[in-house]
Design a protein around this motif. Structure first.
Motif, PDB file in Angstrom:
ATOM      1  N   ASN A 291       0.832  -1.209   0.000  1.00 37.22           N
ATOM      2  CA  ASN A 291       0.000   0.000   0.000  1.00 37.22           C
ATOM      3  C   ASN A 291       0.865   1.258   0.000  1.00 37.22           C
ATOM      4  OD1 ASN A 291      -2.473   1.340   0.066  1.00 37.22           O
ATOM      5  ND2 ASN A 291      -2.377   1.594   2.280  1.00 37.22           N
ATOM      6  N   ASP A 292       2.040   1.175  -0.616  1.00 39.86           N
ATOM      7  CA  ASP A 292       2.983   2.289  -0.614  1.00 39.86           C
ATOM      8  C   ASP A 292       3.111   2.897  -2.005  1.00 39.86           C
ATOM      9  OD1 ASP A 292       3.739   1.934   2.146  1.00 39.86           O
ATOM     10  OD2 ASP A 292       4.874   0.182   1.497  1.00 39.86           O
ATOM     11  N   LEU A 293       3.463   4.163  -2.028  1.00 37.41           N
ATOM     12  CA  LEU A 293       3.700   4.876  -3.280  1.00 37.41           C
ATOM     13  C   LEU A 293       5.190   5.176  -3.405  1.00 37.41           C
ATOM     14  CD1 LEU A 293       0.727   7.407  -3.160  1.00 37.41           C
ATOM     15  CD2 LEU A 293       0.982   5.526  -4.771  1.00 37.41           C
ATOM     16  N   LEU A 294       5.791   4.732  -4.497  1.00 34.48           N
ATOM     17  CA  LEU A 294       7.223   4.921  -4.710  1.00 34.48           C
ATOM     18  C   LEU A 294       7.466   5.757  -5.966  1.00 34.48           C
ATOM     19  CD1 LEU A 294       8.559   1.261  -4.202  1.00 34.48           C
ATOM     20  CD2 LEU A 294       7.979   2.950  -2.453  1.00 34.48           C
ATOM     21  N   ARG A 295       8.532   6.533  -5.916  1.00 35.10           N
ATOM     22  CA  ARG A 295       9.033   7.202  -7.116  1.00 35.10           C
ATOM     23  C   ARG A 295      10.383   6.559  -7.451  1.00 35.10           C
ATOM     24  NH1 ARG A 295       7.225  11.565  -9.226  1.00 35.10           N
ATOM     25  NH2 ARG A 295       6.314  12.330  -7.278  1.00 35.10           N
ATOM     26  N   LEU A 296      10.411   5.823  -8.552  1.00 36.29           N
ATOM     27  CA  LEU A 296      11.611   5.113  -8.947  1.00 36.29           C
ATOM     28  C   LEU A 296      12.579   6.039  -9.673  1.00 36.29           C
ATOM     29  CD1 LEU A 296       9.976   1.829 -10.295  1.00 36.29           C
ATOM     30  CD2 LEU A 296      10.933   2.232  -8.019  1.00 36.29           C
ATOM     31  N   SER A 297      13.856   5.716  -9.578  1.00 35.36           N
ATOM     32  CA  SER A 297      14.877   6.492 -10.267  1.00 35.36           C
ATOM     33  C   SER A 297      15.214   5.839 -11.606  1.00 35.36           C
ATOM     34  CB  SER A 297      16.139   6.579  -9.407  1.00 35.36           C
ATOM     35  OG  SER A 297      17.182   7.220 -10.113  1.00 35.36           O
ATOM     36  N   ASP A 298      15.540   6.654 -12.575  1.00 35.12           N
ATOM     37  CA  ASP A 298      15.991   6.152 -13.871  1.00 35.12           C
ATOM     38  C   ASP A 298      17.512   6.028 -13.931  1.00 35.12           C
ATOM     39  OD1 ASP A 298      13.391   6.068 -14.891  1.00 35.12           O
ATOM     40  OD2 ASP A 298      13.475   8.185 -15.480  1.00 35.12           O
ATOM     41  N   CYS A 299      18.184   6.453 -12.866  1.00 34.15           N
ATOM     42  CA  CYS A 299      19.649   6.519 -12.875  1.00 34.15           C
ATOM     43  C   CYS A 299      20.257   5.401 -12.028  1.00 34.15           C
ATOM     44  CB  CYS A 299      20.130   7.860 -12.328  1.00 34.15           C
ATOM     45  SG  CYS A 299      19.469   9.289 -13.222  1.00 34.15           S
ATOM     46  N   THR A 300      21.453   4.999 -12.408  1.00 35.18           N
ATOM     47  CA  THR A 300      22.204   4.074 -11.573  1.00 35.18           C
ATOM     48  C   THR A 300      22.873   4.865 -10.452  1.00 35.18           C
ATOM     49  OG1 THR A 300      24.139   4.320 -13.002  1.00 35.18           O
ATOM     50  CG2 THR A 300      22.641   2.490 -13.477  1.00 35.18           C
ATOM     51  N   CYS A 301      23.351   4.149  -9.443  1.00 35.95           N
ATOM     52  CA  CYS A 301      23.938   4.812  -8.279  1.00 35.95           C
ATOM     53  C   CYS A 301      25.456   4.813  -8.380  1.00 35.95           C
ATOM     54  CB  CYS A 301      23.498   4.093  -7.004  1.00 35.95           C
ATOM     55  SG  CYS A 301      24.129   4.825  -5.475  1.00 35.95           S
ATOM     56  N   ALA A 302      26.070   5.853  -7.845  1.00 33.80           N
ATOM     57  CA  ALA A 302      27.530   5.975  -7.862  1.00 33.80           C
ATOM     58  C   ALA A 302      28.211   4.873  -7.051  1.00 33.80           C
ATOM     59  CB  ALA A 302      27.944   7.343  -7.316  1.00 33.80           C
ATOM     60  N   CYS A 303      27.459   4.197  -6.166  1.00 34.52           N
ATOM     61  CA  CYS A 303      28.054   3.120  -5.370  1.00 34.52           C
ATOM     62  C   CYS A 303      28.358   1.892  -6.217  1.00 34.52           C
ATOM     63  CB  CYS A 303      27.142   2.747  -4.204  1.00 34.52           C
ATOM     64  SG  CYS A 303      25.694   1.752  -4.675  1.00 34.52           S
ATOM     65  N   GLY A 304      27.762   1.807  -7.410  1.00 37.36           N
ATOM     66  CA  GLY A 304      28.033   0.699  -8.319  1.00 37.36           C
ATOM     67  C   GLY A 304      27.150  -0.515  -8.145  1.00 37.36           C
ATOM     68  N   SER A 305      26.211  -0.480  -7.207  1.00 33.95           N
ATOM     69  CA  SER A 305      25.325  -1.621  -6.981  1.00 33.95           C
ATOM     70  C   SER A 305      24.393  -1.828  -8.179  1.00 33.95           C
ATOM     71  CB  SER A 305      24.483  -1.387  -5.724  1.00 33.95           C
ATOM     72  OG  SER A 305      23.461  -2.371  -5.617  1.00 33.95           O
ATOM     73  N   PRO A 306      24.099  -3.079  -8.508  1.00 29.18           N
ATOM     74  CA  PRO A 306      23.156  -3.339  -9.596  1.00 29.18           C
ATOM     75  C   PRO A 306      21.700  -3.198  -9.176  1.00 29.18           C
ATOM     76  CG  PRO A 306      23.935  -5.414  -8.707  1.00 29.18           C
ATOM     77  CD  PRO A 306      24.695  -4.332  -7.982  1.00 29.18           C
ATOM     78  N   LEU A 307      21.447  -2.994  -7.886  1.00 27.70           N
ATOM     79  CA  LEU A 307      20.076  -2.914  -7.385  1.00 27.70           C
ATOM     80  C   LEU A 307      19.428  -1.593  -7.777  1.00 27.70           C
ATOM     81  CD1 LEU A 307      20.532  -4.350  -3.775  1.00 27.70           C
ATOM     82  CD2 LEU A 307      20.075  -5.576  -5.904  1.00 27.70           C
ATOM     83  N   ARG A 308      18.150  -1.673  -8.120  1.00 25.41           N
ATOM     84  CA  ARG A 308      17.418  -0.493  -8.570  1.00 25.41           C
ATOM     85  C   ARG A 308      17.270   0.527  -7.444  1.00 25.41           C
ATOM     86  NH1 ARG A 308      12.232  -0.512 -12.627  1.00 25.41           N
ATOM     87  NH2 ARG A 308      12.276   1.713 -13.055  1.00 25.41           N
ATOM     88  N   VAL A 309      17.249   1.808  -7.818  1.00 19.02           N
ATOM     89  CA  VAL A 309      17.192   2.907  -6.853  1.00 19.02           C
ATOM     90  C   VAL A 309      15.781   3.479  -6.775  1.00 19.02           C
ATOM     91  CG1 VAL A 309      18.043   5.224  -6.318  1.00 19.02           C
ATOM     92  CG2 VAL A 309      19.614   3.491  -7.206  1.00 19.02           C
ATOM     93  N   VAL A 310      15.360   3.773  -5.541  1.00 14.15           N
ATOM     94  CA  VAL A 310      14.103   4.476  -5.288  1.00 14.15           C
ATOM     95  C   VAL A 310      14.431   5.914  -4.921  1.00 14.15           C
ATOM     96  CG1 VAL A 310      12.049   4.604  -3.824  1.00 14.15           C
ATOM     97  CG2 VAL A 310      12.952   2.375  -4.501  1.00 14.15           C
ATOM     98  N   ASP A 311      13.904   6.865  -5.671  1.00 15.45           N
ATOM     99  CA  ASP A 311      14.150   8.270  -5.356  1.00 15.45           C
ATOM    100  C   ASP A 311      13.407   8.702  -4.100  1.00 15.45           C
ATOM    101  OD1 ASP A 311      15.976   8.993  -7.273  1.00 15.45           O
ATOM    102  OD2 ASP A 311      14.481   9.623  -8.727  1.00 15.45           O
ATOM    103  N   GLU A 312      12.198   8.156  -3.909  1.00 12.94           N
ATOM    104  CA  GLU A 312      11.396   8.613  -2.772  1.00 12.94           C
ATOM    105  C   GLU A 312      10.291   7.613  -2.460  1.00 12.94           C
ATOM    106  OE1 GLU A 312       8.786  12.593  -1.473  1.00 12.94           O
ATOM    107  OE2 GLU A 312       9.348  12.254  -3.568  1.00 12.94           O
ATOM    108  N   ILE A 313      10.099   7.362  -1.162  1.00 11.94           N
ATOM    109  CA  ILE A 313       8.887   6.678  -0.698  1.00 11.94           C
ATOM    110  C   ILE A 313       7.912   7.793  -0.352  1.00 11.94           C
ATOM    111  CG2 ILE A 313       7.887   5.106   0.988  1.00 11.94           C
ATOM    112  CD1 ILE A 313      10.705   3.942   1.380  1.00 11.94           C
ATOM    113  N   VAL A 314       6.949   7.989  -1.198  1.00 18.16           N
ATOM    114  CA  VAL A 314       6.094   9.176  -1.143  1.00 18.16           C
ATOM    115  C   VAL A 314       5.085   9.119  -0.001  1.00 18.16           C
ATOM    116  CG1 VAL A 314       4.243  10.358  -2.406  1.00 18.16           C
ATOM    117  CG2 VAL A 314       6.381   9.768  -3.557  1.00 18.16           C
ATOM    118  N   GLY A 315       4.604   7.925   0.292  1.00 22.45           N
ATOM    119  CA  GLY A 315       3.583   7.791   1.325  1.00 22.45           C
ATOM    120  C   GLY A 315       2.719   6.584   1.031  1.00 22.45           C
ATOM    121  N   ARG A 316       1.539   6.594   1.616  1.00 25.84           N
ATOM    122  CA  ARG A 316       0.622   5.475   1.473  1.00 25.84           C
ATOM    123  C   ARG A 316      -0.438   5.779   0.419  1.00 25.84           C
ATOM    124  NH1 ARG A 316      -0.179   2.143   5.591  1.00 25.84           N
ATOM    125  NH2 ARG A 316      -2.413   2.312   5.339  1.00 25.84           N
TER     126      ARG A 316
END
Length: 423
Positions: A291-316
């Motif tokens: 029941n959560d709202l997420l804003r996903l990122s289109d960019c990779t992270c400088a840490c080099g991880s292959p895991l997808r990045v979430v820009d923001e957990i907006v709320g419920r």
């Protein structure tokens, strides 16, 4: 395998699966193989999926209501909800199975059941993601939440790090001296608690801070980071599992090494996650709608991880305001749009509430000491959010001190109105 070996194995596997420099394609191949093994080996071990095809796309999307309507059908021990609640309220165990429960933000509490092996895996995973240097930099971790968990008990018993749980329901005044004496190197707490500590404790000097259990608003992040220095990380965890942890760069990475995420589009580029936990064997969670709202990122992270990045957990999703339009369509206004409008209206605004309790009425609560011109700017900004969408709800500005409530989660944007359609 002993508990310590299981923890060490999960720690090593997590670091290896999420290592910097691993390509996304290679990661997805490994994830797909792990999911396939789980579908073939574990899925049909519970009654709900007894005759299911071992293909993710063939499974129904479920939610909390479905699971709690027949809890026994989703766990290998056939533990009923009634038996689970009795265990939770007494010993916290059904035989050798640990039973926990959510805090019930939305009024509907959920149970979870885990084995000792799953507890060990959780600990090894969270150590790898949050404090990977704990062996060379000894950690004293303070967890401040409104409810203890078998997971934290297991972490304490492992003796791999010092962990203390502080019960938010007892009030900060009752344990703040003990927290300061503990001298935590890492604190995990809701954002409102971290902000309260930032404004009321001079003795605390942790190396790391993680916000969890509530939406992290920019106004809180600013205060917390200014007081403690460094980046404020996040841990996105629910009754259903560990879903994301911030890396050293401060970016929030989905825990795709243990979960497959599908995303349902909602509005304004936001998505609601549908999660399959392919490392859980006792209580099965497949295609579970959060029941959560997420804003996903289109960019990779400088840490080099292959895991997808979430820009923001907006709320419920429950706290989005849904309006019926004349043509039968429904228009949704998400919490982040309203929150940002109020915060951007005047720098003097450091706290507020936006509450919808009636079909056409919205209450904007502001602090008594806020200047009238700032209050007017906030009301006008919120009004524009709706008028730009062709809406004209009545906005009532109310002055009220923002109390620090220990018994409920902070929701600055809250929808208390439910239409006949259930939203």
């Amino acid at each position: 395998m002993t508990g310590r070996l299981r923890i060490a194995s999960a720690f090593a596997q997590t670091l290896w699966a999420c290592r910097a420099g691993r390509s996304r394609a290679a990661f997805e191949r490994g994830q797909a193989a792990a999911l396939r093994r789980w579908l073939e080996r574990d899925l049909r071990g519970v009654d709900f999926y007894r005759g299911a095809l071992p293909r993710l796309e063939a499974l129904p999307i479920i939610d909390k209501a479905v699971v709690m309507a027949d809890f026994a059908a989703f766990n290998r021990g056939r533990i009923t909800a009634e038996a689970g609640w009795r265990a939770f309220e007494t010993t916290g165990r059904c035989g050798d199975i640990s039973i926990g429960a959510s805090t019930g933000t939305s009024g509907n509490r959920a149970l979870y059941a885990i084995t000792s092996a799953e507890q060990d895996r959780w600990l090894g995973t969270i150590l790898a993601k949050a404090v990977p240097r704990f062996l060379v930099e000894p950690e004293r971790v303070a967890v401040i939440l409104p409810q203890n968990s078998a997971l934290y008990d297991g972490a304490r018993q492992s003796r791999l790090l010092r962990l203390e749980f502080f019960d938010l329901r007892q009030g900060l005044e009752s344990w703040l001296p003990a927290l300061e004496t503990f001298v935590p190197t890492t604190i995990v707490a809701p954002p409102r608690v971290l902000r309260h500590l930032a404004e009321n404790s001079e003795r605390l000097k942790p190396r790391r801070l993680f916000a969890g259990a509530e939406t992290l608003d920019p106004v809180d992040r600013t205060v917390i980071e200014a007081r403690f220095g460094g980046r404020l990380g996040q841990i996105y965890m629910a009754t259903e599992g560990l879903f994301a942890v911030s890396c050293a760069e401060g970016r929030l990475h989905l825990a795709e090494d243990a979960n497959v995420f599908e995303f349902e589009p909602v509005a304004d580029g936001l998505v609601a996650p549908v999660v399959t936990g392919f490392c859980r064997r006792f209580q099965i969670m497949a295609r579970y709608r959060m029941n959560d709202l997420l804003r996903l990122s289109d960019c990779t992270c400088a840490c080099g991880s292959p895991l997808r990045v979430v820009d923001e957990i907006v709320g419920r999703l429950d706290d989005a305001f849904v309006f019926e339009c004349g043509d039968g369509a429904r228009l949704l206004v998400t919490p982040d749009v309203m929150r940002n409008a109020v915060l951007d209206a005047a720098r003097a605004i450091t706290d507020f509430r936006i509450i919808r309790e009636a079909h056409g009425g919205i209450t904007l609560m502001l602090e008594p000491g806020l200047a009238d011109e700032s209050a007017k700017a906030a009301r006008d900004a919120l009004g524009r959010v709706f008028s730009q969408r062709g809406l004209s709800p009545e906005i009532d500005v109310r002055r009220e001190a923002m109390a620090f409530e220990v018994h409920r989660k902070l929701r600055r944007v809250e929808n208390r109105y439910r239409s006949e359609g259930g939203v």
